[in-house]
Scaffold this motif. Structure first.
Motif, PDB file in Angstrom:
ATOM      1  N   MET A 102       0.829  -1.208   0.000  1.00 52.69           N
ATOM      2  CA  MET A 102       0.000   0.000   0.000  1.00 52.69           C
ATOM      3  C   MET A 102       0.861   1.255   0.000  1.00 52.69           C
ATOM      4  O   MET A 102       0.559   2.224  -0.707  1.00 52.69           O
ATOM      5  CB  MET A 102      -0.943   0.006   1.206  1.00 52.69           C
ATOM      6  CG  MET A 102      -2.145  -0.892   1.039  1.00 52.69           C
ATOM      7  SD  MET A 102      -3.288  -0.761   2.423  1.00 52.69           S
ATOM      8  CE  MET A 102      -3.874   0.902   2.233  1.00 52.69           C
ATOM      9  N   ILE A 106       0.830   4.159  -2.835  1.00 53.96           N
ATOM     10  CA  ILE A 106       0.623   5.579  -2.528  1.00 53.96           C
ATOM     11  C   ILE A 106       1.788   6.390  -3.065  1.00 53.96           C
ATOM     12  O   ILE A 106       1.602   7.445  -3.668  1.00 53.96           O
ATOM     13  CB  ILE A 106       0.436   5.783  -1.008  1.00 53.96           C
ATOM     14  CG1 ILE A 106      -0.876   5.153  -0.550  1.00 53.96           C
ATOM     15  CG2 ILE A 106       0.469   7.260  -0.657  1.00 53.96           C
ATOM     16  CD1 ILE A 106      -1.022   5.044   0.956  1.00 53.96           C
ATOM     17  N   ARG A 110      -0.689   5.413  -7.336  1.00 54.82           N
ATOM     18  CA  ARG A 110      -1.747   4.497  -7.744  1.00 54.82           C
ATOM     19  C   ARG A 110      -2.877   4.500  -6.730  1.00 54.82           C
ATOM     20  O   ARG A 110      -3.995   4.119  -7.047  1.00 54.82           O
ATOM     21  CB  ARG A 110      -1.198   3.085  -7.932  1.00 54.82           C
ATOM     22  CG  ARG A 110      -0.295   2.968  -9.167  1.00 54.82           C
ATOM     23  CD  ARG A 110       0.206   1.561  -9.374  1.00 54.82           C
ATOM     24  NE  ARG A 110       1.275   1.312  -8.398  1.00 54.82           N
ATOM     25  CZ  ARG A 110       1.422   0.189  -7.696  1.00 54.82           C
ATOM     26  NH1 ARG A 110       0.590  -0.797  -7.853  1.00 54.82           N
ATOM     27  NH2 ARG A 110       2.411   0.064  -6.834  1.00 54.82           N
ATOM     28  N   LEU A 111      -2.583   4.907  -5.504  1.00 53.01           N
ATOM     29  CA  LEU A 111      -3.577   5.080  -4.441  1.00 53.01           C
ATOM     30  C   LEU A 111      -3.410   6.469  -3.854  1.00 53.01           C
ATOM     31  O   LEU A 111      -2.329   7.056  -3.901  1.00 53.01           O
ATOM     32  CB  LEU A 111      -3.368   4.051  -3.324  1.00 53.01           C
ATOM     33  CG  LEU A 111      -3.735   2.612  -3.584  1.00 53.01           C
ATOM     34  CD1 LEU A 111      -3.390   1.753  -2.374  1.00 53.01           C
ATOM     35  CD2 LEU A 111      -5.202   2.455  -3.906  1.00 53.01           C
TER      36      LEU A 111
END
Length: 144
Positions: A102, A106, A110-111
């Motif tokens: 994650m 980030i 992508r997030l």
């Protein structure tokens, strides 16, 4: 500002396990606050290293996803410091890898954290761009 608190770690780790992970003495009956603080500090530094340049740090307020990732990273660090060399619980390894993935997502945009004030931090210095002279002007391109 810390991204997670002792109460957050206590929700993720049973009390007796937290006492065992934070102490080198097997007869200890209380948590070693210094070791727990070090685990949170290291986890927060890892999170900041991935978010630096995209968000103004430290994050305030702390998004719940960042808190959860910090808890998982701190929990992994606590298990890793045990000298016995036992295998990690599968859940600890899985959540650690998921937190790293994650953070990388980030970092790579992508997030997003969904922080209302989470705007990209300006990079220091100036930016210079160099371009070649145009061989075909707009008047020539319009004719095509």
């Amino acid at each position: 500002m810390r991204y997670c608190a002792l109460a957050d770690l206590q929700l993720a780790i049973p009390p007796q396990t937290l006492i065992w992970l934070s102490n080198d003495d097997e007869a200890a009956t209380a948590m070693n606050q210094a070791v727990i603080e070090e685990s949170v500090r290291q986890a927060q530094e890892l999170v900041d290293a991935h978010l630096r340049g995209r968000y103004s740090l430290p994050l305030d307020p702390v998004p719940s996803t960042v808190k959860d990732m910090t808890v998982n990273l701190a929990r992994h660090w606590l298990y890793a410091r045990r000298p016995e060399g036992r295998d990690f619980p599968e859940a600890v390894t899985r959540t650690y890898k998921a937190a790293l993935q994650m953070l990388e997502a980030i970092r790579d945009a992508r997030l997003t954290l969904g922080v209302p004030t989470g705007q990209a931090a300006p990079e220091p210095g100036e930016m210079k761009v160099r371009a070649r002279t145009r061989h075909f002007g707009s008047d020539l391109l319009v004719r095509y």
